[in-house]
Each structure stands twice: as structure tokens, then as C-alpha cells.
Write a protein that holds these residues in place. Structure first.
Motif, PDB file in Angstrom:
ATOM      1  N   ASN A  77       0.643  -1.375   0.195  1.00  8.54           N
ATOM      2  CA  ASN A  77       0.142   0.035   0.064  1.00  8.54           C
ATOM      3  C   ASN A  77       1.071   1.258  -0.189  1.00  8.54           C
ATOM      4  OD1 ASN A  77      -2.300  -0.600   0.346  1.00  8.54           O
ATOM      5  ND2 ASN A  77      -1.578  -2.117   2.130  1.00  8.54           N
ATOM      6  N   CYS A  78       0.417   2.337  -0.330  1.00  7.93           N
ATOM      7  CA  CYS A  78       0.958   3.858  -0.652  1.00  7.93           C
ATOM      8  C   CYS A  78      -0.097   4.687  -0.501  1.00  7.93           C
ATOM      9  CB  CYS A  78       2.012   3.685  -2.012  1.00  7.93           C
ATOM     10  SG  CYS A  78       2.373   4.728  -2.613  1.00  7.93           S
ATOM     11  N   ASP A  79       0.093   5.732   0.311  1.00  2.46           N
ATOM     12  CA  ASP A  79      -0.916   7.159   0.526  1.00  2.46           C
ATOM     13  C   ASP A  79       0.219   7.700  -0.440  1.00  2.46           C
ATOM     14  OD1 ASP A  79      -1.836   4.969   2.957  1.00  2.46           O
ATOM     15  OD2 ASP A  79      -3.434   5.859   2.126  1.00  2.46           O
ATOM     16  N   TYR A  80      -0.547   8.776  -0.620  1.00  8.12           N
ATOM     17  CA  TYR A  80      -0.021  10.343  -0.797  1.00  8.12           C
ATOM     18  C   TYR A  80      -0.774  11.668  -0.531  1.00  8.12           C
ATOM     19  CZ  TYR A  80      -3.254   9.647  -4.674  1.00  8.12           C
ATOM     20  OH  TYR A  80      -4.315  10.208  -6.362  1.00  8.12           O
ATOM     21  N   THR A  81      -0.435  12.890  -0.070  1.00  3.98           N
ATOM     22  CA  THR A  81      -1.165  14.100   0.181  1.00  3.98           C
ATOM     23  C   THR A  81      -1.534  15.145  -0.945  1.00  3.98           C
ATOM     24  OG1 THR A  81       1.182  14.728   0.491  1.00  3.98           O
ATOM     25  CG2 THR A  81      -0.101  13.415   2.417  1.00  3.98           C
ATOM     26  N   ASN A  82      -0.258  14.543  -1.533  1.00  5.60           N
ATOM     27  CA  ASN A  82      -0.788  15.724  -3.151  1.00  5.60           C
ATOM     28  C   ASN A  82      -1.240  15.898  -4.040  1.00  5.60           C
ATOM     29  OD1 ASN A  82      -0.150  17.780  -4.928  1.00  5.60           O
ATOM     30  ND2 ASN A  82       2.489  18.504  -4.270  1.00  5.60           N
ATOM     31  N   SER A  83      -2.313  16.696  -3.812  1.00  2.23           N
ATOM     32  CA  SER A  83      -4.013  15.856  -5.058  1.00  2.23           C
ATOM     33  C   SER A  83      -3.194  16.635  -6.436  1.00  2.23           C
ATOM     34  CB  SER A  83      -4.645  16.426  -4.323  1.00  2.23           C
ATOM     35  OG  SER A  83      -4.143  18.247  -4.637  1.00  2.23           O
ATOM     36  N   MET A  84      -2.167  17.590  -6.309  1.00  2.00           N
ATOM     37  CA  MET A  84      -1.747  17.838  -7.956  1.00  2.00           C
ATOM     38  C   MET A  84      -0.438  16.444  -9.084  1.00  2.00           C
ATOM     39  SD  MET A  84      -2.415  20.437  -8.489  1.00  2.00           S
ATOM     40  CE  MET A  84      -1.232  20.682  -9.816  1.00  2.00           C
ATOM     41  N   PHE A  85      -0.151  15.528  -7.895  1.00  2.00           N
ATOM     42  CA  PHE A  85       0.245  14.804  -8.322  1.00  2.00           C
ATOM     43  C   PHE A  85      -0.907  13.518  -9.947  1.00  2.00           C
ATOM     44  CE2 PHE A  85       4.018  14.762  -6.013  1.00  2.00           C
ATOM     45  CZ  PHE A  85       3.838  14.345  -4.795  1.00  2.00           C
ATOM     46  N   ASP A  86      -0.007  13.167 -10.621  1.00  2.00           N
ATOM     47  CA  ASP A  86      -0.789  12.849 -11.665  1.00  2.00           C
ATOM     48  C   ASP A  86      -0.007  11.936 -12.235  1.00  2.00           C
ATOM     49  OD1 ASP A  86      -0.005  14.635 -13.931  1.00  2.00           O
ATOM     50  OD2 ASP A  86       1.438  13.952 -12.886  1.00  2.00           O
ATOM     51  N   PHE A  92       1.662  -8.288 -11.594  1.00  2.00           N
ATOM     52  CA  PHE A  92       1.686  -7.221 -11.060  1.00  2.00           C
ATOM     53  C   PHE A  92       0.198  -6.249 -11.238  1.00  2.00           C
ATOM     54  CE2 PHE A  92       5.270  -8.364  -9.256  1.00  2.00           C
ATOM     55  CZ  PHE A  92       6.776  -8.968 -10.361  1.00  2.00           C
ATOM     56  N   THR A  93      -0.525  -5.680 -10.805  1.00  2.00           N
ATOM     57  CA  THR A  93      -1.192  -5.051 -11.277  1.00  2.00           C
ATOM     58  C   THR A  93      -1.327  -3.513  -9.877  1.00  2.00           C
ATOM     59  OG1 THR A  93      -2.934  -6.607 -12.137  1.00  2.00           O
ATOM     60  CG2 THR A  93      -4.052  -4.964 -11.205  1.00  2.00           C
ATOM     61  N   VAL A  94      -1.103  -2.829 -10.212  1.00  2.00           N
ATOM     62  CA  VAL A  94      -1.486  -1.632  -9.853  1.00  2.00           C
ATOM     63  C   VAL A  94      -2.567  -0.802  -9.986  1.00  2.00           C
ATOM     64  CG1 VAL A  94      -0.627  -0.213 -11.350  1.00  2.00           C
ATOM     65  CG2 VAL A  94      -0.793   0.410  -9.219  1.00  2.00           C
ATOM     66  N   PHE A  95      -3.723  -0.885  -8.532  1.00  2.00           N
ATOM     67  CA  PHE A  95      -5.147  -0.427  -8.533  1.00  2.00           C
ATOM     68  C   PHE A  95      -4.598   1.381  -7.464  1.00  2.00           C
ATOM     69  CE2 PHE A  95      -7.751  -3.783  -8.733  1.00  2.00           C
ATOM     70  CZ  PHE A  95      -6.393  -4.482  -8.617  1.00  2.00           C
ATOM     71  N   LEU A  96      -5.363   2.402  -8.049  1.00  2.00           N
ATOM     72  CA  LEU A  96      -5.742   3.733  -8.182  1.00  2.00           C
ATOM     73  C   LEU A  96      -6.613   4.068  -6.691  1.00  2.00           C
ATOM     74  CD1 LEU A  96      -4.101   6.497  -7.374  1.00  2.00           C
ATOM     75  CD2 LEU A  96      -4.213   6.994  -9.929  1.00  2.00           C
ATOM     76  N   ASN A  97      -6.656   5.092  -5.904  1.00  2.00           N
ATOM     77  CA  ASN A  97      -7.816   5.601  -5.906  1.00  2.00           C
ATOM     78  C   ASN A  97      -8.037   6.831  -5.137  1.00  2.00           C
ATOM     79  OD1 ASN A  97     -10.271   6.389  -3.986  1.00  2.00           O
ATOM     80  ND2 ASN A  97     -10.314   4.525  -3.004  1.00  2.00           N
ATOM     81  N   LYS A  98      -8.403   7.685  -6.114  1.00  2.00           N
ATOM     82  CA  LYS A  98      -8.018   9.178  -6.347  1.00  2.00           C
ATOM     83  C   LYS A  98      -8.997   9.774  -5.238  1.00  2.00           C
ATOM     84  CE  LYS A  98      -8.761  10.114 -10.187  1.00  2.00           C
ATOM     85  NZ  LYS A  98      -9.080  10.938 -11.561  1.00  2.00           N
ATOM     86  N   SER A  99      -9.552   9.392  -4.863  1.00  2.00           N
ATOM     87  CA  SER A  99     -11.168  10.369  -4.114  1.00  2.00           C
ATOM     88  C   SER A  99      -9.982  10.147  -2.784  1.00  2.00           C
ATOM     89  CB  SER A  99     -12.003   9.774  -3.934  1.00  2.00           C
ATOM     90  OG  SER A  99     -11.744   7.791  -3.125  1.00  2.00           O
ATOM     91  N   GLY A 134       3.773  15.778 -12.501  1.00  2.00           N
ATOM     92  CA  GLY A 134       3.943  16.623 -14.042  1.00  2.00           C
ATOM     93  C   GLY A 134       4.820  17.421 -14.653  1.00  2.00           C
ATOM     94  N   GLY A 135       4.258  18.417 -14.251  1.00  2.00           N
ATOM     95  CA  GLY A 135       5.024  20.090 -13.775  1.00  2.00           C
ATOM     96  C   GLY A 135       6.566  20.090 -13.877  1.00  2.00           C
ATOM     97  N   SER A 136       6.962  19.154 -12.699  1.00  2.00           N
ATOM     98  CA  SER A 136       8.224  18.767 -12.230  1.00  2.00           C
ATOM     99  C   SER A 136       8.910  17.498 -12.956  1.00  2.00           C
ATOM    100  CB  SER A 136       8.529  19.044 -11.229  1.00  2.00           C
ATOM    101  OG  SER A 136       9.664  19.438 -10.955  1.00  2.00           O
ATOM    102  N   GLN A 137       9.213  18.008 -14.628  1.00  2.00           N
ATOM    103  CA  GLN A 137      10.057  16.221 -14.394  1.00  2.00           C
ATOM    104  C   GLN A 137      10.782  15.920 -14.157  1.00  2.00           C
ATOM    105  OE1 GLN A 137      10.127  17.703 -18.458  1.00  2.00           O
ATOM    106  NE2 GLN A 137       8.940  17.052 -19.745  1.00  2.00           N
ATOM    107  N   GLY A 138      11.722  16.361 -12.905  1.00  2.00           N
ATOM    108  CA  GLY A 138      12.548  15.717 -13.027  1.00  2.00           C
ATOM    109  C   GLY A 138      11.925  15.602 -11.557  1.00  2.00           C
ATOM    110  N   ASN A 139      11.435  15.630 -10.563  1.00  2.00           N
ATOM    111  CA  ASN A 139      11.160  15.401  -8.993  1.00  2.00           C
ATOM    112  C   ASN A 139      10.202  14.286  -9.017  1.00  2.00           C
ATOM    113  OD1 ASN A 139      11.116  15.644  -6.628  1.00  2.00           O
ATOM    114  ND2 ASN A 139      10.478  17.463  -6.632  1.00  2.00           N
ATOM    115  N   LEU A 140      10.337  12.828  -9.094  1.00  2.00           N
ATOM    116  CA  LEU A 140      10.154  11.777  -8.319  1.00  2.00           C
ATOM    117  C   LEU A 140      10.228  12.475  -7.101  1.00  2.00           C
ATOM    118  CD1 LEU A 140      10.432   8.628 -10.266  1.00  2.00           C
ATOM    119  CD2 LEU A 140       8.382  10.136 -10.076  1.00  2.00           C
ATOM    120  N   ILE A 141       9.240  11.694  -6.299  1.00  2.00           N
ATOM    121  CA  ILE A 141       8.545  12.093  -5.299  1.00  2.00           C
ATOM    122  C   ILE A 141       8.573  10.368  -4.487  1.00  2.00           C
ATOM    123  CG2 ILE A 141       8.167  12.526  -2.731  1.00  2.00           C
ATOM    124  CD1 ILE A 141       8.824  14.847  -4.365  1.00  2.00           C
ATOM    125  N   PHE A 142       9.368   9.503  -3.233  1.00  2.00           N
ATOM    126  CA  PHE A 142       9.597   7.935  -3.127  1.00  2.00           C
ATOM    127  C   PHE A 142       8.849   7.695  -1.982  1.00  2.00           C
ATOM    128  CE2 PHE A 142      11.950   5.782  -6.409  1.00  2.00           C
ATOM    129  CZ  PHE A 142      12.396   6.667  -8.010  1.00  2.00           C
TER     130      PHE A 142
END
Lengths: 113, 113
Positions: B22-31, B62-69, B95-103
Motif C-alpha cells: 500500500n501507498c498513500d499520498y497527500t498532494n492532489s497534484m500528483f498525476d 502485477f496490478t496497480v490500483f489507484l483510488n484518487k478520492s 508532471g509539472g516538474s519533470q525531474g522530481n519523483l517523490i519516493f
């Protein structure tokens, strides 16, 4: 091989020494990234090049860190006056298109005593 | 504050069963979201990705599921194999910052024979 190559694989430096870490990206990849991975953490972005242009260096932790890619191929990450907190694995990655799928090298493990 | 969180440092699964990371994120701009797999002393290798316009992407076992809400994604591996034992990193890009993958910090998966 055809992957991303980093050297040296391991580097031990005394506190205060300067170090240089080299990255040979996959041939033809225009995008090159440097990440820092501390023990037990995920990789953290340092800087990004598109060809020879350094487009983002917002992740460099201090002005002791400097990266260059003068001919748009090989890149060098230089750390001046190393400190113990600089101890980490430094990962280089390249991509043919921004930060889509990154191809990582094996990393350079820096230990500062 | 971490923008990409992997709250389980480790997971142990029996061979043949399903592994769910599992993985959670906080930035709704991540696309754009990616999973990387890392063996000891090697660099991370790309596994699978998903764009925010989709809610599922499948590639073999391998399957990845995304729940944006819920700002949540998960990686399912089925059936799990001992060779899947590795550290899995979730990463996100805005997307807007091509170089910055957040891990994220990673989850160590152990698949027991």
C-alpha cells in the motif's frame, strides 16, 4: 553493458574531504537525475538535467553539493568538505523522457568518517 | 512532511498467495504513479506505473490500483514468488516538474517458500 553506470561503487572519505561521483547514463537518454538515499529511506531527489542544462537543483541540500553534465552525457556529482550526514547511497538515473520511467544505476555508497 | 507514505516497513507472504503493498499520498497534484523494486546492492528497477486518468493497470502478475478520492494506491502481486522478495518503493510525479519523483520509504517484501 547498456545500463546506467556509476563509479565508484564505494567511497570512504574523511570528514572535510571533497568527493566526486560519476554517472554514465544510457546512451541517448536526454534526462539525468541524481538522488540521495539514506539508510532506511527512499531515494530523495537532488537535481535534474535535460541534456547539459540543469533544470532543477532544488533538492541539493547545501552549496557544498554541485552537479554538472557539460556535454549532455556523463554527469559528475561533487560534494565539497564532506560531513558525516552526507553518508548515503547516491543514485543516478536516466530517462528518454522526463521522469516517466527512470533507469537507475547501482549507486555510489559514500561513507564519511 | 512526507508526501508519499508507505506505512508498512515490511510484509511477509507465503509463496503462491497474494501480496498487497500500500501507498498513500497527500498532494492532489500528483498525476503519475510508479512502483520500483530494489534488490540489495542494486539500483531500483521500474516495475509498473499508472496515470491518474486510470484506476487500474495490469502487467502479468502485477496490478496497480489507484483510488484518487482516497489518495491511495496499491500494488498486488499474484501469485507471489520467492524471487519477488525485495524492497518496493512507491513514487509519484506531478508532471509539472519533470525531474522530481517523490519516493516513499519502501516496504520490504519477503515471500516464504
Amino acid at each position: 553493458g547498456a545500463g546506467v553506470s556509476q563509479s565508484p561503487r564505494y567511497k570512504v572519505a574523511k570528514r572535510g574531504q571533497d568527493v566526486a561521483l560519476r554517472c554514465d547514463p544510457i546512451s541517448g537518454h536526454v534526462s539525468l537525475f541524481w538522488y540521495q538515499q539514506a539508510l532506511g529511506q527512499g531515494p530523495e531527489f537532488l537535481t535534474y538535467f535535460q541534456n547539459e542544462a540543469q533544470l532543477d537543483k532544488s533538492g541539493l541540500p547545501s552549496d557544498r553539493f554541485f552537479a554538472e553534465r557539460p556535454e549532455g552525457s556523463v554527469s559528475t556529482l561533487k560534494i565539497q568538505r564532506t560531513q558525516q550526514e552526507d553518508s548515503a547511497v547516491y543514485l543516478c538515473a536516466s530517462s528518454s523522457q522526463g521522469a516517466g520511467e527512470l533507469f537507475f544505476g547501482e549507486g555510489s555508497r559514500l561513507t564519511v568518517l | 512532511d512526507q508526501q508519499v507514505k508507505q506505512n508498512s516497513p515490511s510484509l511477509s507472504v507465503q509463496e503462491g498467495r497474494i501480496s498487497i503493498l500500500n501507498c498513500d499520498y497527500t498532494n492532489s497534484m500528483f498525476d503519475y504513479f510508479l512502483w520500483y523494486k530494489k534488490y540489495p546492492a542494486e539500483g531500483p528497477t521500474f516495475l509498473i506505473s499508472i496515470s491518474s486518468i486510470k484506476d487500474k493497470n495490469e502487467d502479468g502478475r502485477f496490478t496497480v490500483f489507484l483510488n484518487k478520492s482516497a489518495k491511495h494506491l496499491s500494488l498486488h502481486i499474484v501469485p507471489s514468488q520467492p524471487g519477488d522478495s525485495a524492497v518496493y518503493f512507491c513514487a509519484a510525479n506531478n508532471g509539472g516538474s519533470q525531474g522530481n519523483l517523490i519516493f516513499g520509504k519502501g516496504t520490504k517484501l519477503s515471500v516464504k517458500p
